[in-house]
Design an enzyme around this catalytic site. Structure first.
Site, PDB file in Angstrom:
ATOM      1  CE1 TYR A  11      26.485  21.436  37.720  1.00 39.12           C
ATOM      2  CE2 TYR A  11      27.638  22.794  39.119  1.00 39.12           C
ATOM      3  CZ  TYR A  11      27.929  21.781  38.213  1.00 39.12           C
ATOM      4  OH  TYR A  11      28.948  21.216  37.761  1.00 39.12           O
ATOM      5  CG  LEU A  33      11.039  26.560  39.334  1.00 32.90           C
ATOM      6  CD1 LEU A  33       9.895  26.339  38.117  1.00 32.90           C
ATOM      7  CD2 LEU A  33      12.080  25.447  38.830  1.00 32.90           C
ATOM      8  CE1 TYR A 141      27.017  31.851  47.947  1.00 34.02           C
ATOM      9  CE2 TYR A 141      29.355  31.902  47.205  1.00 34.02           C
ATOM     10  CZ  TYR A 141      27.956  31.193  47.485  1.00 34.02           C
ATOM     11  OH  TYR A 141      27.991  29.774  47.554  1.00 34.02           O
ATOM     12  N   GLY A 284      38.761  40.642  43.762  1.00 33.27           N
ATOM     13  CA  GLY A 284      38.309  39.653  44.913  1.00 33.27           C
ATOM     14  C   GLY A 284      38.861  38.201  44.838  1.00 33.27           C
ATOM     15  CG  ASP A 285      39.107  36.107  41.091  1.00 35.59           C
ATOM     16  OD1 ASP A 285      38.121  35.619  41.621  1.00 35.59           O
ATOM     17  OD2 ASP A 285      39.158  36.072  39.905  1.00 35.59           O
TER      18      ASP A 285
HETATM   19  N1  UFG Z   1      38.252  32.876  35.441  1.00 34.89           N
HETATM   20  C1  UFG Z   1      38.796  33.253  34.234  1.00 34.89           C
HETATM   21  N2  UFG Z   1      37.988  33.629  33.364  1.00 34.89           N
HETATM   22  C2  UFG Z   1      36.727  33.481  33.127  1.00 34.89           C
HETATM   23  C3  UFG Z   1      36.101  33.106  34.444  1.00 34.89           C
HETATM   24  C4  UFG Z   1      37.133  32.723  35.358  1.00 34.89           C
HETATM   25  O1  UFG Z   1      39.988  33.423  34.208  1.00 34.89           O
HETATM   26  O2  UFG Z   1      35.962  33.809  32.107  1.00 34.89           O
HETATM   27  C5  UFG Z   1      39.225  32.610  36.568  1.00 34.89           C
HETATM   28  C6  UFG Z   1      38.871  33.406  37.780  1.00 34.89           C
HETATM   29  O3  UFG Z   1      39.434  34.381  37.985  1.00 34.89           O
HETATM   30  C7  UFG Z   1      39.045  32.319  38.866  1.00 34.89           C
HETATM   31  C8  UFG Z   1      39.065  30.699  38.162  1.00 34.89           C
HETATM   32  O4  UFG Z   1      38.901  30.944  36.776  1.00 34.89           O
HETATM   33  O5  UFG Z   1      40.655  32.397  39.172  1.00 34.89           O
HETATM   34  C9  UFG Z   1      37.742  30.227  38.761  1.00 34.89           C
HETATM   35  O6  UFG Z   1      36.745  31.163  38.457  1.00 34.89           O
HETATM   36  P1  UFG Z   1      35.110  30.696  38.936  1.00 34.89           P
HETATM   37  O7  UFG Z   1      34.420  32.019  38.548  1.00 34.89           O
HETATM   38  O8  UFG Z   1      34.877  29.543  37.926  1.00 34.89           O
HETATM   39  O9  UFG Z   1      35.325  30.337  40.514  1.00 34.89           O
HETATM   40  P2  UFG Z   1      35.805  31.100  41.721  1.00 34.89           P
HETATM   41  O10 UFG Z   1      36.903  30.301  41.941  1.00 34.89           O
HETATM   42  O11 UFG Z   1      35.700  32.481  41.474  1.00 34.89           O
HETATM   43  O12 UFG Z   1      34.221  30.915  42.423  1.00 34.89           O
HETATM   44  C10 UFG Z   1      34.200  29.573  43.265  1.00 34.89           C
HETATM   45  C11 UFG Z   1      32.823  29.352  43.705  1.00 34.89           C
HETATM   46  C12 UFG Z   1      32.141  30.512  44.148  1.00 34.89           C
HETATM   47  C13 UFG Z   1      32.844  30.665  45.570  1.00 34.89           C
HETATM   48  C14 UFG Z   1      34.148  31.041  45.245  1.00 34.89           C
HETATM   49  C15 UFG Z   1      34.849  31.196  46.277  1.00 34.89           C
HETATM   50  O13 UFG Z   1      32.169  29.148  42.218  1.00 34.89           O
HETATM   51  O14 UFG Z   1      30.752  29.920  44.547  1.00 34.89           O
HETATM   52  O15 UFG Z   1      34.795  29.916  44.452  1.00 34.89           O
HETATM   53  O16 UFG Z   1      36.358  32.127  46.088  1.00 34.89           O
HETATM   54  F1  UFG Z   1      32.269  31.755  45.869  1.00 34.89           F
END
Ligand code: UFG
Length: 327
Positions: A11, A33, A141, A284-285
């Site tokens: 990406y 790939l 990660y 973990g969020d």
């Molecule tokens: N979320 C939802 N519903 C979904 C998907 C995500 O509510 O279906 C929320 C997640 O809980 C989060 C936010 O949307 O609060 C963003 O989620 P993402 O998965 O898009 O991104 P992240 O913040 O979890 O992840 C990003 C990067 C990772 C990195 C991380 C660090 O993509 O590579 O931040 O915490 F590791």
């Protein structure tokens, strides 16, 4: 310049390759790939299919191309998978980087820019997050990315290798030409998952928790356009070419948007009601992740062009509506 891009079919890698070629650089790509796509490879780039953990293969490409600099995107990046299969992450992200550094030393290649992540900070102690803030990853990660940064640090101390580590916040959006964009399998990121609803692939978007300590209870993130990230890599190479020392930079817009705000903006862009479903928190969020990118602005001269969430989502939608199932 001749630039070797590892993971150039992925990406962020593919967007950086397009940016380099648009500027007239000579680009070679290595990609196994496994998560990258052949269709994402720029037709003017030279492509070597292979794995960076294959030392013999890597040596051959480095000897042949002898690039002025390497940009390293070749890593696994799924937080959830990294918790169930940690050794896959140590193997590809960390061992792969070790093989790469050995090969760079052997072939006298001494400039490298590589992908790091906001995940190195874990649960942040301050907002906006500075590069000097504590790094306490809460997942494998992030831990492997932090360990990669340290591997570069100690190797550069002992050699003439200079590196720039770029800690991305939430990468999103797609190239304005509509030819390349985000296509993960499985998809875990918020914006592509939201856009699956107007693309009629699912009926609602799940919100992972609405009881966080944020204004509307949903998590806040710093969304940064992939083309702005791509440009930062080129500025980082220029920074090293000017003779600057190794360094680490955050890359974000410095603005936070909640999950609800992102969904609302996607409704406006797509003119679709996009129903939402409140679910449990995802493990973990962190509640809030917002970058201070002041350092990148000052030292690299980086200024994100997409500083408006609506335009970011519009560019993502332009890609996803034409490629609902990816490449
Ligand atoms: N979320 C939802 N519903 C979904 C998907 C995500 O509510 O279906 C929320 C997640 O809980 C989060 C936010 O949307 O609060 C963003 O989620 P993402 O998965 O898009 O991104 P992240 O913040 O979890 O992840 C990003 C990067 C990772 C990195 C991380 C660090 O993509 O590579 O931040 O915490 F590791």
């Amino acid at each position: 310049m001749t630039i070797l891009v590892l993971g150039g079919a992925g990406y962020i890698g593919s967007h950086t390759v397009y940016e380099l070629i648009e500027r007239g650089e000579n680009v070679s790509i290595i990609d196994n790939l496994q998560t990258g796509h052949l269709e994402a490879i720029h037709p003017d780039a030279k492509f070597y299919k292979g794995d960076i953990r294959d030392e013999e293969f890597l040596d051959k490409v480095l000897q042949k191309e002898h690039p002025d600099a390497v940009i390293h995107f070749a890593a696994n990046s799924l937080v959830k998978e990294s918790m169930t299969n940690p050794l896959k992450y140590y193997d590809n992200n960390l061992y792969g980087t070790m093989v790469l550094l050995k090969s760079m030393l052997k072939n006298n290649i001494n400039k490298i820019v590589f992908s790091s992540t906001a995940a190195v900070y874990g649960e942040p102690q301050n907002i906006p997050i500075l590069e000097t803030d504590p790094t306490e990853p809460t997942n494998t990660y992030g831990e492997t990315k932090l360990a990669m940064e340290k591997m570069f640090k100690w190797t550069s101390n002992a050699s003439d290798i200079k590196f720039v580590s770029l800690r991305y916040f939430n990468a999103c959006g797609a190239h304005e030409n509509g030819k390349i964009g985000e296509a993960h399998n499985p998809e875990t990121h918020l914006i592509p998952l939201i856009l699956q609803v107007p693309n009629k692939q699912k009926t609602n978007i799940k919100i992972f928790g609405n009881d966080y300590d944020t204004p509307d209870g949903t998590c806040v993130r710093d969304y940064i356009h992939v083309s702005d990230l791509a440009k930062a890599h080129i500025l980082a190479i220029e920074y090293l070419q000017k003779g600057n020392n190794s360094n680490i930079f955050n890359l974000g817009n410095g603005k936070g948007f909640s999950v609800k705000e992102v969904i609302e903006t996607a409704r406006k862009v797509t003119e679709h009601p996009i129903p939402e479903l409140i679910c449990q928190r995802r493990e973990g969020d962190p509640a809030k992740l917002i970058a201070s990118s002041k350092k990148a602005q000052e030292l690299l001269g980086w200024k994100p062009e997409f500083d408006n969430l609506e335009n970011i989502i519009r560019s993502a939608w332009n890609w996803h509506k034409k490629h609902p199932y990816g490449y």
